[in-house]
Design an enzyme around this catalytic site. Structure first.
Site, PDB file in Angstrom:
ATOM      1  N   SER A 147      74.117  24.065  27.895  1.00 54.07           N
ATOM      2  CA  SER A 147      73.514  23.329  26.783  1.00 54.07           C
ATOM      3  C   SER A 147      74.449  22.187  26.380  1.00 54.07           C
ATOM      4  CB  SER A 147      73.205  24.282  25.626  1.00 54.07           C
ATOM      5  OG  SER A 147      72.339  23.701  24.692  1.00 54.07           O
ATOM      6  N   ASP A 286      62.339  25.779  30.504  1.00 54.65           N
ATOM      7  CA  ASP A 286      63.084  25.056  29.470  1.00 54.65           C
ATOM      8  C   ASP A 286      62.274  23.845  29.008  1.00 54.65           C
ATOM      9  OD1 ASP A 286      64.987  23.779  27.876  1.00 54.65           O
ATOM     10  OD2 ASP A 286      66.628  24.135  29.281  1.00 54.65           O
ATOM     11  N   HIS A 315      65.077  27.647  27.223  1.00 55.54           N
ATOM     12  CA  HIS A 315      66.450  27.165  27.259  1.00 55.54           C
ATOM     13  C   HIS A 315      67.475  28.280  27.067  1.00 55.54           C
ATOM     14  CE1 HIS A 315      69.640  24.206  26.818  1.00 55.54           C
ATOM     15  NE2 HIS A 315      69.987  24.741  25.663  1.00 55.54           N
TER      16      HIS A 315
END
Length: 339
Positions: A147, A286, A315
């Site tokens: 991330s 995602d 995600h």
């Protein structure tokens, strides 16, 4: 540059993964850190954890937006003997990022610009991380980030190419799309419209919608009234997540870090100049960083490799549904390293 390690209050016993931390180093005492905005910062605090035996080579873990340096708390499936981050084989370092709110110097500690918080960049954060590695005697690193940590890994590859020998980037593009910038803009506007914590709760709710997928929520939050009579479960779930973050996080940090991510826009030419092996992992469901974006970014790298994690959980699958990810990471990080 000289640095000192500041004492901290005693905490609970270290976990079995040979944890040392949290510790705080005071960096840039003799020569200041020059931020990309043009301001200089001195006496920068960096709070960090280490795992394993100190070495000139380390695995550097880069945490996500609201994460911390305590890898054993948020990534226990990856940290431990026989796992991708194995303290019996490697020296593992994770530091709280510049601008954060977990011990490292935050917006309130840094110079002001035009009466507001200094605009930070991911490259600023990488330069602070480099200074910490020098303080710890680390000369080379393998980098892993997911991330925001994955985007920060790209910044390390560009800012510190002499230090990084390989990198793993999970669920992160090389630069933010208009979609990702739009989500962050809405979150920041919520904070500015309702300062004092209420806006941060809404910002977290916006973010949580992008961290999962429609199918994930259909499986886990489809009911009504399990937590509050007459209320959809997704409503109580989002409200709970907002309350939880507001209790531990700083809205100025949220503003600073999301803006730094949006501001990170390396060119194709810069990405093509990254010469070390890089493994990028996209996540099939995602919606924040669609796998095509992750694939496109690493596809520009001369030695880039792409794999895709199949999961319905969006995600956050790298945390809650890692599937084959630990094996991929283990194999990639250990390639070329002595047994």
């Amino acid at each position: 540059m000289t640095a000192v390690t500041l004492p901290r209050e005693p905490g609970p016993p270290p976990p079995p993964e040979r944890c040392s931390g949290p510790r705080t180093a005071l960096l840039f005492r003799d020569a200041p850190l020059l931020l990309d905005c043009g301001q200089a910062a001195s006496d920068v605090r960096v709070t960090y954890h280490t795992y394993g035996t100190p070495s000139e080579h380390a695995v550097l873990v880069l945490h996500a937006l609201t994460g911390t340096s305590a890898v054993h708390e948020w990534w226990p499936d990856f940290l431990g003997e026989g796992r991708p981050l194995d303290p019996t084989r490697e020296y593992i370092v994770c530091a709280n990022v510049l601008g954060g709110c977990a011990g490292t110097s935050g917006p309130a500690d840094l110079p002001q610009v035009n009466g507001g918080d200094a605009p930070l960049t991911l490259r600023d954060m990488a330069r602070v991380g480099r200074a910490l590695l020098e303080h710890l005697g680390v000369r080379r690193v393998s980098v892993i980030g997911a991330s925001m940590g994955g985007m920060l890994a790209y910044a390390w590859l560009l800012e510190c190419p002499d230090l990084v020998d390989r990198a793993v980037i999970i669920g992160a593009p090389a630069r933010h799309s208009p979609w990702a910038i739009g989500l962050n803009t809405a979150a920041r506007n919520a904070i500015r419209a309702a300062p004092g914590g209420e806006g941060l709760k809404v910002a977290r709710q916006i973010a949580m919608l992008s961290y999962r997928s429609p199918e994930s929520f259909a499986r886990t939050q489809a009911g009504w009234g399990r937590c509050r009579p007459g209320t959809p479960d997704i409503t109580t779930y989002l409200e709970y997540q907002g309350e939880k973050l507001a209790a531990r996080f700083c809205e100025r940090t949220y503003l600073a870090l999301t803006a730094a991510m949006d501001r990170f826009q390396p060119t194709d030419a810069e990405l093509r100049g990254i010469g070390v092996p890089v493994l990028a992992v996209g996540i099939s469901s995602d919606v924040l960083y669609p796998p095509a974006e992750v694939r496109a970014g690493v596809g520009l790298l001369p030695r880039g490799h792409y794999r895709e994690l199949e999961s319905v959980h969006g995600h956050d699958a790298f945390l809650i549904d890692p599937g084959g990810l630990p094996g991929w990471v283990t194999d990639f990080l250990r390639a070329g390293r002595p047994a």
